[in-house]
Scaffold this motif. Structure first.
Motif, PDB file in Angstrom:
ATOM      1  N   VAL A 158       9.065   2.844   7.271  1.00 54.57           N
ATOM      2  CA  VAL A 158       8.387   3.279   5.845  1.00 54.57           C
ATOM      3  C   VAL A 158       8.076   4.145   6.269  1.00 54.57           C
ATOM      4  N   PHE A 159       8.600   5.174   5.417  1.00 55.92           N
ATOM      5  CA  PHE A 159       8.269   6.677   5.562  1.00 55.92           C
ATOM      6  C   PHE A 159       7.196   7.205   3.988  1.00 55.92           C
ATOM      7  N   GLY A 160       6.285   7.916   4.406  1.00 58.32           N
ATOM      8  CA  GLY A 160       5.431   8.961   3.485  1.00 58.32           C
ATOM      9  C   GLY A 160       3.837   8.118   3.425  1.00 58.32           C
ATOM     10  N   SER A 161       3.214   8.659   3.208  1.00 56.90           N
ATOM     11  CA  SER A 161       1.272   8.014   3.546  1.00 56.90           C
ATOM     12  C   SER A 161       1.787   8.006   1.871  1.00 56.90           C
ATOM     13  N   ASP A 162       2.056   7.709   1.297  1.00 52.14           N
ATOM     14  CA  ASP A 162       1.809   7.236   0.221  1.00 52.14           C
ATOM     15  C   ASP A 162       3.004   5.234  -0.465  1.00 52.14           C
ATOM     16  N   ARG A 163       3.013   5.487   0.940  1.00 56.55           N
ATOM     17  CA  ARG A 163       3.411   4.537   0.749  1.00 56.55           C
ATOM     18  C   ARG A 163       3.034   2.878   0.871  1.00 56.55           C
ATOM     19  N   PHE A 164       1.457   3.001   1.670  1.00 59.65           N
ATOM     20  CA  PHE A 164       0.937   2.362   2.247  1.00 59.65           C
ATOM     21  C   PHE A 164       1.079   0.771   1.716  1.00 59.65           C
ATOM     22  N   HIS A 165       0.748   0.383   0.456  1.00 59.74           N
ATOM     23  CA  HIS A 165       0.984  -1.015  -0.562  1.00 59.74           C
ATOM     24  C   HIS A 165       2.377  -0.853  -0.162  1.00 59.74           C
ATOM     25  N   ILE A 166       3.136  -0.091   0.151  1.00 58.43           N
ATOM     26  CA  ILE A 166       4.904  -0.947   0.991  1.00 58.43           C
ATOM     27  C   ILE A 166       4.256  -1.787   2.209  1.00 58.43           C
ATOM     28  N   ILE A 167       3.200  -1.364   2.964  1.00 54.36           N
ATOM     29  CA  ILE A 167       3.113  -1.241   3.765  1.00 54.36           C
ATOM     30  C   ILE A 167       2.572  -2.676   4.180  1.00 54.36           C
ATOM     31  N   GLY A 168       1.554  -2.952   3.103  1.00 57.45           N
ATOM     32  CA  GLY A 168       0.793  -4.207   2.771  1.00 57.45           C
ATOM     33  C   GLY A 168       1.144  -5.011   2.219  1.00 57.45           C
ATOM     34  N   ASP A 169       2.553  -5.104   1.328  1.00 58.11           N
ATOM     35  CA  ASP A 169       3.738  -5.945   1.000  1.00 58.11           C
ATOM     36  C   ASP A 169       4.786  -6.524   2.319  1.00 58.11           C
ATOM     37  N   LEU A 170       4.501  -5.793   3.282  1.00 54.28           N
ATOM     38  CA  LEU A 170       5.540  -6.048   4.048  1.00 54.28           C
ATOM     39  C   LEU A 170       5.174  -6.980   5.668  1.00 54.28           C
ATOM     40  N   LEU A 171       3.638  -6.830   5.602  1.00 53.92           N
ATOM     41  CA  LEU A 171       2.342  -7.658   5.993  1.00 53.92           C
ATOM     42  C   LEU A 171       2.169  -8.853   5.510  1.00 53.92           C
ATOM     43  N   GLY A 172       2.855  -9.157   4.146  1.00 57.09           N
ATOM     44  CA  GLY A 172       1.491  -9.784   3.905  1.00 57.09           C
ATOM     45  C   GLY A 172       0.509  -9.582   3.700  1.00 57.09           C
ATOM     46  N   VAL A 173      -0.082  -9.004   2.951  1.00 59.14           N
ATOM     47  CA  VAL A 173      -1.480  -8.213   3.437  1.00 59.14           C
ATOM     48  C   VAL A 173      -1.996  -7.729   1.703  1.00 59.14           C
ATOM     49  N   GLU A 174      -2.641  -7.167   1.167  1.00 62.40           N
ATOM     50  CA  GLU A 174      -3.131  -6.700   0.136  1.00 62.40           C
ATOM     51  C   GLU A 174      -3.277  -5.549   0.067  1.00 62.40           C
ATOM     52  N   TYR A 175      -3.139  -4.237  -0.323  1.00 69.66           N
ATOM     53  CA  TYR A 175      -3.310  -3.271  -0.122  1.00 69.66           C
ATOM     54  C   TYR A 175      -4.284  -2.845  -0.894  1.00 69.66           C
ATOM     55  N   LYS A 176      -6.027  -2.183  -0.485  1.00 72.35           N
ATOM     56  CA  LYS A 176      -6.897  -2.213  -1.689  1.00 72.35           C
ATOM     57  C   LYS A 176      -7.191  -0.643  -1.646  1.00 72.35           C
ATOM     58  N   GLY A 177      -6.339  -0.018  -0.447  1.00 67.78           N
ATOM     59  CA  GLY A 177      -6.598   1.656  -0.611  1.00 67.78           C
ATOM     60  C   GLY A 177      -7.457   2.058  -0.183  1.00 67.78           C
ATOM     61  N   PRO A 178      -7.746   3.995   0.299  1.00 69.21           N
ATOM     62  CA  PRO A 178      -8.959   4.499  -0.228  1.00 69.21           C
ATOM     63  C   PRO A 178      -8.796   4.705  -1.378  1.00 69.21           C
ATOM     64  N   LEU A 179     -10.380   5.587  -1.459  1.00 77.30           N
ATOM     65  CA  LEU A 179     -10.487   6.684  -2.609  1.00 77.30           C
ATOM     66  C   LEU A 179     -10.433   6.081  -3.825  1.00 77.30           C
ATOM     67  N   LYS A 180      -9.876   4.752  -4.294  1.00 76.65           N
ATOM     68  CA  LYS A 180      -8.908   3.872  -5.426  1.00 76.65           C
ATOM     69  C   LYS A 180      -9.767   4.779  -7.088  1.00 76.65           C
ATOM     70  N   HIS A 181     -10.736   4.960  -6.900  1.00 78.93           N
ATOM     71  CA  HIS A 181     -12.463   5.648  -8.175  1.00 78.93           C
ATOM     72  C   HIS A 181     -11.143   7.094  -8.515  1.00 78.93           C
ATOM     73  N   LEU A 182     -10.562   7.620  -7.223  1.00 80.24           N
ATOM     74  CA  LEU A 182     -10.025   8.685  -8.016  1.00 80.24           C
ATOM     75  C   LEU A 182      -8.234   8.227  -8.035  1.00 80.24           C
ATOM     76  N   ALA A 183      -7.714   7.472  -8.840  1.00 82.71           N
ATOM     77  CA  ALA A 183      -6.424   6.889  -8.418  1.00 82.71           C
ATOM     78  C   ALA A 183      -6.006   7.459 -10.654  1.00 82.71           C
ATOM     79  N   LYS A 184      -7.492   7.221 -10.662  1.00 83.33           N
ATOM     80  CA  LYS A 184      -7.574   7.353 -12.685  1.00 83.33           C
ATOM     81  C   LYS A 184      -6.757   9.177 -12.407  1.00 83.33           C
ATOM     82  N   LEU A 185      -6.915  10.054 -11.190  1.00 79.30           N
ATOM     83  CA  LEU A 185      -7.208  11.289 -11.646  1.00 79.30           C
ATOM     84  C   LEU A 185      -5.936  11.823 -12.575  1.00 79.30           C
TER      85      LEU A 185
END
Length: 161
Positions: A134-161
């Motif tokens: 997996v390439f890229g810092s914007d792909r952590f959710h894909i890593i979560g999918d591959l591992l079968g875990v939910e990616y909650k992500g850091p700083l979610k409150h900034l995602a609406k920017l």
């Protein structure tokens, strides 16, 4: 990427990233071989120091546009990370050893063999034994999918920017 995407990612993750021509010059012309050797030397004897020193080297390069390859720069980053002068001196000596050079070459060869082409590249080991690159810092959710875990992500409150 360097004018739009990286600044957007930096804002999202609250990372002090400021790209300019000096950064490009250091990364592509000056090079970071000595930086990688220094971190490899630390990894071999002080593995817990690698992350804080890497963080300080990141700040030097991407925030204040300072050198990250010369011994004085490596020393300054290690000091800012809280390493003792003795540990830093040992790593500066060890980074010149054939053992460290060989280890870095081995790790680099392995990355190339796996198909890595940039940073960050992650090799995810799935539960069923597969290796997924997996390439890229914007792909952590894909890593979560591959591992079968939910990616909650850091700083979610900034995602609406």
């Amino acid at each position: 990427m360097m004018q739009c995407d990286l600044p957007r990612l930096a804002k999202h993750y609250s990372v002090p990233l400021v790209m300019n021509d000096r950064v490009v010059e250091i990364m592509f012309n000056t090079g970071t071989l000595s930086t990688m050797r220094f971190l490899t030397a630390l990894q071999q004897k002080q593995p817990d120091a690698v992350e804080p020193v890497s963080r300080q080297l990141f700040y030097r390069l991407f925030s204040s546009h300072q050198d990250v390859a010369q011994p004085d720069s490596l020393r300054a980053a290690a000091e800012a990370a809280g390493l003792s002068a003795d540990v830093t001196a040992a790593a500066l000596t060890d980074m010149l050893s054939e053992e460290v050079k060989s280890r870095l070459k081995s790790v680099t060869d392995e990355a190339v063999k796996l198909g890595a082409f940039g940073s960050p590249t992650f090799i995810v080991h799935t539960e069923d034994g597969r290796q997924e690159m997996v390439f890229g810092s914007d792909r952590f959710h894909i890593i979560g999918d591959l591992l079968g875990v939910e990616y909650k992500g850091p700083l979610k409150h900034l995602a609406k920017l």
